[in-house]
Design an enzyme around this catalytic site. Structure first.
Site, mmCIF file in Angstrom:
data_model
loop_
_atom_site.group_PDB
_atom_site.id
_atom_site.type_symbol
_atom_site.label_atom_id
_atom_site.label_comp_id
_atom_site.label_asym_id
_atom_site.label_seq_id
_atom_site.Cartn_x
_atom_site.Cartn_y
_atom_site.Cartn_z
ATOM 1 N N ASP A 166 0.867 -1.182 0.000
ATOM 2 C CA ASP A 166 0.000 0.000 0.000
ATOM 3 C C ASP A 166 0.901 1.229 0.000
ATOM 4 O OD1 ASP A 166 -2.046 -1.815 0.331
ATOM 5 O OD2 ASP A 166 -2.837 -0.913 2.159
ATOM 6 N N HIS A 194 4.986 -7.334 -0.252
ATOM 7 C CA HIS A 194 4.649 -8.599 -0.907
ATOM 8 C C HIS A 194 5.307 -8.712 -2.283
ATOM 9 C CE1 HIS A 194 1.255 -9.816 1.889
ATOM 10 N NE2 HIS A 194 1.548 -8.595 2.304
ATOM 11 N N SER A 208 8.455 3.471 5.056
ATOM 12 C CA SER A 208 9.569 3.750 4.166
ATOM 13 C C SER A 208 9.162 3.589 2.716
ATOM 14 C CB SER A 208 10.764 2.866 4.500
ATOM 15 O OG SER A 208 11.927 3.378 3.882
#
Length: 283
Positions: free
Chosen positions: A89, A146, A247
């Protein structure tokens, strides 16, 4: 850039980045119920975090602030699209083809793939004709990373560096930001050729973890290359790592990617399709 953004960037140079980040990490790992619950509830309110997506929606159920920050989502919270997936995200801040081995950091700023990948010129050559995409994770975002495609881990490279903030203001002013911050370079072999997943550290990022080795950063102040005895294969969409505080992830592909027609600084979600490998048609 506004004067305040420029000042914010300049003020970061003399700061003790690592000391600030490690101190923050100690607070984030505190398991005192009053301390951690106060921090978590204040964070949820400040950043409007949607806990209905979390596998554990009760903020007080988390043992520490770090556990809350790296919380898992419900299985159906992020359906996977086709082609290359967003690894996290966040904000898709830059993407496109590498030009003469250079990636775009922000308008007017580029940096080299060789520097980003830890200075290995032979490794960087694999990506000279490829593509890249940068996803910035804000504090309110889900903070697990991911796999955009299925890959087999070839090696992991720890690269020491500073810990500048990686928000838009700093990216627009600090030259070579992502190639000067502490980072973890994970090289995967995929059906599309080599892929690099670069997890970039930042101010108050207390640690970076991977699913195969646990917490990796912080390490000592010199580069370290790590290989693993048995093949580590991660399927498309599988978790590969996480940030303990926010980050940036930089993806590099050896093959050209046909990215969707995104607007600049668009928000994306983990599992969202961002493009596909541009495979030439053979006549």
């Amino acid at each position: 850039m506004t004067l305040s953004q420029k000042a914010f960037s300049l003020l970061q140079y003399p700061l003790p980045h690592h000391a600030i980040s490690r101190l923050t990490g100690q607070f984030a790992q505190c398991d005192n119920p009053w301390v951690k619950n106060t921090l978590i509830k204040a964070f949820i309110k400040q950043f409007n975090v949607d806990m209905s997506e979390a596998l554990e929606p009760d903020p007080t159920a988390y043992a520490t602030f770090n556990d809350f920050f790296t919380r898992a989502l419900k299985d159906d919270a992020r359906p996977f699209g086709a082609g290359i997936l967003s690894p996290a995200d966040g904000t898709l801040s830059q993407y496109g083809r590498l030009q003469a081995g250079q990636l775009v950091q922000a308008k007017g700023h580029t940096y080299s793939a060789q520097t980003l990948l830890g200075g290995d010129s032979i490794l960087a050559e694999e990506f000279l004709k490829g593509s890249f995409a940068t996803v910035y994770l804000s504090p309110s975002d889900y903070h697990r990373v991911h796999m955009p495609v299925t890959g087999t881990l070839r090696e992991m490279i720890y690269v020491p560096g500073r810990l500048f903030s990686v928000n838009q203001a700093t990216a627009a002013y600090v030259p070579g930001l992502f190639a000067r911050n502490e980072r973890l370079v994970c090289i995967f072999d995929t059906e599309h050729g080599a892929m690099a997943m670069v997890l970039v550290g930042a101010m108050i990022v207390a640690a970076i973890e991977t699913v195969w080795s646990g917490q990796v950063t912080p390490l000592s102040g010199h580069p370290q290359r790590m290989q693993f005895g048995q093949p580590i294969v991660l399927e498309k969409g599988a978790e590969m790592g996480r940030f303990k505080l926010g980050s940036t992830v930089v993806m590099c592909f050896a093959k050209p990617v046909d990215f969707a027609d995104f607007k600049p600084e668009i928000k994306v979600q983990m599992g969202q399709s961002v493009g596909h490998i541009d495979t030439p048609i053979l006549l």
